[in-house]
Design an enzyme around this catalytic site. Structure first.
Site, PDB file in Angstrom:
ATOM      1  CG  ASP A 131      -1.688  -3.299   6.931  1.00 11.69           C
ATOM      2  OD1 ASP A 131      -0.640  -3.669   6.390  1.00 11.69           O
ATOM      3  OD2 ASP A 131      -2.347  -2.316   6.505  1.00 11.69           O
ATOM      4  CD  GLU A 155       3.742  -4.667   6.512  1.00 17.58           C
ATOM      5  OE1 GLU A 155       3.184  -4.703   5.404  1.00 17.58           O
ATOM      6  OE2 GLU A 155       4.343  -5.655   7.004  1.00 17.58           O
ATOM      7  N   GLY A 197       0.845  -1.180   0.000  1.00 18.42           N
ATOM      8  CA  GLY A 197       0.000   0.000   0.000  1.00 18.42           C
ATOM      9  C   GLY A 197       0.882   1.233   0.000  1.00 18.42           C
ATOM     10  N   GLY A 249       0.816  -4.615   1.213  1.00 15.36           N
ATOM     11  CA  GLY A 249      -0.468  -4.571   0.515  1.00 15.36           C
ATOM     12  C   GLY A 249      -0.544  -5.470  -0.698  1.00 15.36           C
TER      13      GLY A 249
END
Length: 361
Positions: free
Chosen positions: A149, A141, A65, A118
Site C-alpha cells: 500500500d 506485505e 506502518g 510505510g
C-alpha cells in the site's frame, strides 16, 4: 504521545526525526497525527525552504506502518471497534502520504538502514531520497496477508520493467545499488556522512536560486557510486517471469525458467498469502494506467477489506508476534481464491466513502 516524533526548525529547513528506534521507527497513529499539521505549517511558511526526514537509532529509517498495533490493539473487540481502529490508522497514514506527495517544496528523506512498507510512503512521495550502504528496502506485505500500500499500486508499476511486480509479490529485499537502479533513490551517500548532509542543507545558500536547485547541488557534493545492482543484473529474467496477468502463470513461468533464482522465487511465492498475491497483482496491473490519487483511493478500500480478513491477523501473528513464519492462510491455495472473492475486496465500502483529497498540486 510524546517523543515518538521530533520536529525542529534549523534555519530554512524543517527537520523531522522518527524516534522509535526500538520499533525500527515504525509509524504509528500518533506520529501521523503530529506530522501532518507540521507539514501543513511548513508548506505555508515562506521561511521554510525544504524539509528533511530521518530515522533515529542508526538501524532503520522506518520499518513500516505499525500494522502490528492495528492487528493487536483490537484483540477480541467487536467488529465495529476493529473497523474503527483500521479506519483511523489508514486514513491518517494515507492522508500523510498525500500531504508529502503534494508538499510543493523539496522533501528530502535520509534513508539509512531498514525501509519497508510505510517507510516508502514517507520517502517516495517526496522529491529526494538519499540512501546509504545500510539500506534494506522492501514491500513485504504479501507475507502478512496484506498488500503493498502507501501508494505501492502507483509507484511499483513505474519501476523498470516488471521489477515492481516482482518486489510487490515476493517482498524481495533491495540494497542501495538496487534502489538507485529502480529510481527509488536519487542519491547514495555513506551513512557516516548523513549528519554532514543535513548540516550542508541547513547552511546552504537559500534564496540564490530555486530551492530544488540548491538541494540538488548540495546532494551532488556527497553522492557516491552505489555499485552494480543485483536486481538490474536479474532484470531480464524478472521481466520474462512476472509479465503474466495471473499469479498461477507467473509461478509456471518461474518453473520453466528453472534457474536457482527462479526456484527460490517460486518457493517464496508459495509461502505468501494466496489472497494477497491475487489482490496485489490486480492492484499493480490497475496502477499501470491510473494516477496516484486514483490508486490511493483504491488502496484505502483495500486496506479496510484486507484488515478485516483473518489472514491479516494470522500474518501479523506468524511474522511479527510469534515469529514462527508458519502462517495458516484461509484459503490455503491460489486455486481456492476465486475471481469473485478478489472482486469483492476491491468493491466500494458500505458506509465509508472517505477518499484522499482530489488536489493534484
Amino acid at each position: 504521545m510524546t517523543d515518538d516524533l521530533l520536529l525542529e526548525t534549523r534555519g530554512a529547513v524543517g527537520v523531522v526525526t522518527l524516534n522509535r528506534p526500538k520499533a525500527l521507527n515504525a509509524l504509528n497513529l500518533g506520529m501521523c497525527r503530529k506530522l501532518h499539521p507540521a507539514l501543513d505549517a511548513w508548506a505555508a511558511d515562506p521561511a521554510i525552504q525544504a524539509v528533511v526526514i530521518r530515522g533515529a537509532g542508526g538501524r532503520a529509517f522506518c520499518a513500516g506502518g505499525d500494522v502490528r498495533a492495528v492487528a493487536l490493539s483490537v484483540g477480541d473487540a467487536s467488529v465495529e471497534e476493529k473497523e474503527r481502529v483500521s479506519r483511523e490508522f489508514f486514513r491518517a497514514e494515507y492522508g500523510l502520504n498525500h500531504r508529502i506527495h503534494y508538499f510543493g517544496k523539496p522533501f528530502i528523506a535520509l534513508v539509512d538502514g531498514v525501509c519497508m512498507g510505510g517507510g516508502l510512503g514517507l520517502s517516495i512521495h517526496g522529491t529526494h531520497r538519499v540512501v546509504t550502504e545500510k539500506l534494506v528496502l522492501a514491500m513485504p506485505e504479501t507475507a502478512i496477508g496484506f498488500f503493498p500500500d502507501v501508494g505501492g499500486g502507483w509507484f511499483l508499476p513505474r519501476f523498470p520493467g516488471e521489477s515492481g511486480t516482482y518486489l510487490g509479490l515476493t517482498g524481495a529485499r533491495c540494497d542501495a545499488a538496487d534502489a538507485m537502479w529502480l529510481g527509488y533513490a536519487t542519491h547514495h551517500v555513506e551513512s557516516a556522512r548523513l549528519d554532514a548532509v543535513l548540516d550542508a542543507l541547513v547552511s546552504a545558500p537559500w534564496g540564490t536560486g530555486a530551492a530544488s536547485t540548491v538541494v540538488d547541488t548540495v546532494l551532488a557534493g556527497f553522492h557516491a557510486d552505489a555499485g552494480t545492482s543485483p536486481l538490474g543484473v536479474q532484470h531480464a529474467a524478472i521481466d520474462r517471469c512476472f509479465a503474466a496477468e495471473r499469479v498461477d502463470d507467473i509461478q509456471q513461468a518461474l518453473e520453466v525458467e528453472g534457474t536457482p533464482w527462479a526456484q527460490e522465487t517460486w518457493a517464496t511465492l508459495l509461502h505468501m498469502c494466496p489472497a494477497s498475491l491475487k489482490v496485489t497483482l490486480r492492484q499493480l496491473r490497475m496502477g499501470r494506467t491510473r494516477d496516484y490519487v486514483e490508486m490511493a483511493n483504491v488502496e484505502y478500500r483495500l486496506s479496510q477489506s484486507m484488515t478485516a480478513r483473518p489472514d491479516f491477523r494470522e500474518g501479523i501473528r506468524a511474522v511479527l508476534v510469534d515469529k514462527d513464519n508458519k502462517p495458516h492462510w484461509q484459503p490455503t491455495t491460489l486455486a481456492e481464491v476465486t475471481e469473485d472473492m478478489v472482486e469483492a475486496l476491491f468493491a466500494p465500502l458500505p458506509h465509508d466513502t472517505w477518499t484522499v483529497p482530489a488536489r493534484r498540486g
